[in-house]
Enzyme design. Sequence first.
Site, PDB file in Angstrom:
ATOM      1  N   LYS B 141       0.818  -1.212   0.000  1.00  0.00           N
ATOM      2  CA  LYS B 141       0.000   0.000   0.000  1.00  0.00           C
ATOM      3  C   LYS B 141       0.855   1.267   0.000  1.00  0.00           C
ATOM      4  CE  LYS B 141      -1.809  -1.946   3.597  1.00  0.00           C
ATOM      5  NZ  LYS B 141      -1.609  -3.386   3.459  1.00  0.00           N
ATOM      6  N   VAL B 168      -6.460  -3.878  -1.080  1.00  0.00           N
ATOM      7  CA  VAL B 168      -7.639  -3.607  -0.246  1.00  0.00           C
ATOM      8  C   VAL B 168      -8.464  -4.881  -0.102  1.00  0.00           C
ATOM      9  CG1 VAL B 168      -9.786  -2.298  -0.046  1.00  0.00           C
ATOM     10  CG2 VAL B 168      -7.728  -1.181  -0.923  1.00  0.00           C
ATOM     11  N   GLY B 170      -7.653  -7.905   0.386  1.00  0.00           N
ATOM     12  CA  GLY B 170      -7.077  -9.137  -0.145  1.00  0.00           C
ATOM     13  C   GLY B 170      -7.779  -9.646  -1.380  1.00  0.00           C
ATOM     14  N   GLY B 222       0.080 -14.855   9.676  1.00  0.00           N
ATOM     15  CA  GLY B 222       0.722 -14.076   8.623  1.00  0.00           C
ATOM     16  C   GLY B 222      -0.149 -12.956   8.094  1.00  0.00           C
ATOM     17  N   GLU B 225       0.446  -6.922  10.132  1.00  0.00           N
ATOM     18  CA  GLU B 225       1.615  -6.224   9.620  1.00  0.00           C
ATOM     19  C   GLU B 225       2.814  -6.492  10.538  1.00  0.00           C
ATOM     20  OE1 GLU B 225       2.041  -4.667   6.832  1.00  0.00           O
ATOM     21  OE2 GLU B 225      -0.039  -4.690   6.159  1.00  0.00           O
ATOM     22  N   ASP B 236      -3.241   1.029   8.928  1.00  0.00           N
ATOM     23  CA  ASP B 236      -3.400   0.133   7.777  1.00  0.00           C
ATOM     24  C   ASP B 236      -4.773   0.356   7.126  1.00  0.00           C
ATOM     25  OD1 ASP B 236      -2.642  -2.457   6.243  1.00  0.00           O
ATOM     26  OD2 ASP B 236      -4.627  -2.884   7.062  1.00  0.00           O
ATOM     27  N   LYS B 240      -5.683   1.915   3.275  1.00  0.00           N
ATOM     28  CA  LYS B 240      -6.605   1.308   2.305  1.00  0.00           C
ATOM     29  C   LYS B 240      -7.703   2.297   1.915  1.00  0.00           C
ATOM     30  CE  LYS B 240      -5.550  -3.335   3.944  1.00  0.00           C
ATOM     31  NZ  LYS B 240      -5.792  -4.299   5.035  1.00  0.00           N
TER      32      LYS B 240
END
Lengths: 361, 361
Positions: B141, B168, B170, B222, B225, B236, B240
């Site tokens: 991003k 954005v 995923g 995972g 961040e 985050d 987005k």
Amino acid sequence: MNTIANDQLTVTNYQLPVTVLLLGFGAVHRHLVHILLSKADVLARDWGFILRVVGVADSGGALYHPAGFDLAGLLTHKETGYSVATFADGRRLPDALTLVQEADYDLVFAAMPLNLRDGEPGLSCVRAALRRGKAVVLADKGPLVHDYAGLQALARTYGGRLAFSATVCGGLPVLNLGRRDLVGATIHRFEGILNSTTNYILSRMRQGMAFAEALAEAQRRGIAEADPRLDLEGWDAAAKLVIIANAVLNVPARLADVTVEGITGLENASLADPRGVYRLVARAVRQSDGRYRLTVGPERLAPDHFLAGVDDWQMGVVFVTDIYEEIYLKIDEKGPLATAAAMMRDAVHSLVAHPPSSPVP
Amino acid sequence: MNTIANDQLTVTNYQLPVTVLLLGFGAVHRHLVHILLSKADVLARDWGFILRVVGVADSGGALYHPAGFDLAGLLTHKETGYSVATFADGRRLPDALTLVQEADYDLVFAAMPLNLRDGEPGLSCVRAALRRGKAVVLADKGPLVHDYAGLQALARTYGGRLAFSATVCGGLPVLNLGRRDLVGATIHRFEGILNSTTNYILSRMRQGMAFAEALAEAQRRGIAEADPRLDLEGWDAAAKLVIIANAVLNVPARLADVTVEGITGLENASLADPRGVYRLVARAVRQSDGRYRLTVGPERLAPDHFLAGVDDWQMGVVFVTDIYEEIYLKIDEKGPLATAAAMMRDAVHSLVAHPPSSPVP
């Protein structure tokens, strides 16, 4: 005009006149005309297209007027109860098919009453337009259900365009998402509430409203099919499932491949069952041999199922995939406006991909 | 290979080799490598592309190997704890930027750790690739947040491609739907749950789980961040929202234009409030002057609000529009797989729009 290029807009500065036909003049096309009037400046500014309606047809006949119709006047004429064929100047033609064959135009919008027996008269009109290399934007499901592969082949052979995102869930881009955004995926399961009329009826009956009253409300909003049995007996949902099967799941399904049950056997008492919510669910389930089992029928869904929350005037779908996991969509669509908007979207996408070469008049 | 043409697939019979770089080798790119391995046959059969990874970079350096890496071996090497720069043969290079500038390739996948201070090193890499007319697919991003308009201009000027649907939500095509499917719409309001880590934490805390335990679970999958404050303090989600503002709402917003509040002030006791569900909501509300007010912050939503039902590992959004009425989307995304799939989708779309002209080796 803009061109879509990998989601980037490239702005240029000219405007392109586009001539269009409107086949059918029911609730969807009346809303489309409202959109063409209210969004004309947006279409010109953002996309560079100036759409001019040069031909119209309804069950009373067709009218061709190359200079373009006064759309506001045409709406009033139709709403007063007349056929569009008797509006103002222009050349009277016997029917939509003759118009499609004889007129000069760039793009056809087709929104005629659903005919699942043989897809006519839409099917012949779409074939004729594609054979002339035209762009065709459909809200009609009939032609696709009867000859999906044949129409795609005609579009390829003659360089025409065929767009139909409005045929499934109106403004909700179920087909676009399924065809463009699930690249590389295996779709294990698709399920959806694809018919707004039955969903509204079931939602209301659950709260005690009488069946006939809920149906009348759907008809008043212009959402119900002209023949309500197509909604109530599950055939409208089945037609949409056939389109999804062909366009998204890449299986050459026909209506006869869908096991269909409608909602006419359900009663208020069972719908009030607190253990679940009854919905008319269309389903495509991938079998171990890679084929899909296609069904439409009433189901009692657990209250936390996504489709249980698709209420009243909403429609919604679920894609269960391998690499995109589970994706859920729904739309709240209280009338035909969003379906008409989807036709405008399809027209813009078609015109961007293949701009007509009409000279500026 | 296939080409997308107004949602029609035109099948031709040749296969095109495509050389790619992977910048970053964290969870998303490890999943992308798994997809490239498991879907290689689908990419070749349905799209005609054969992707060959010829360059990789992580924080330990970069490696260029024109013949293409053994991807399974590369995964094992990285998962054993080594930098990709020390894997096998090839030319060692100091860093990702040098790789982007010096290697021969068609497309760059960039998924480096989020840096909202200055977008580096991703920003310089993206600029360098675009100046060479390459296709760039971002999960990062940072570069977009810092120079959306500049990157778009570079892509236009040099004939490169820039795709970023993975940035954005995923695998959920929020950006694609907003940019392609809402043609002609005025978007009155956008609201979304855009950050999975905070949504999981809030969902679990509502049930009594401790904050630290929920955060650890997100990190284990995972999804969090590298610096969890970027998730927890709302940055985050704000990043987005900035991308949505630029790409969908067509406003040149920056991070400083978003009013941001995180979830660190919330406690289990208030989250268990039965009158509503706390979510971290990103919001863009159109003002009467056509501008958008952008906010990110915790909100107590009514239990029947769509976003209240976006639970655990889900992310979701609502578009409130004029002509498409209200559209709702969500995804259930339990790890980085769908984000990696979205990068593959973007790569295919970019390559279809502009196939590379590499000769068959």
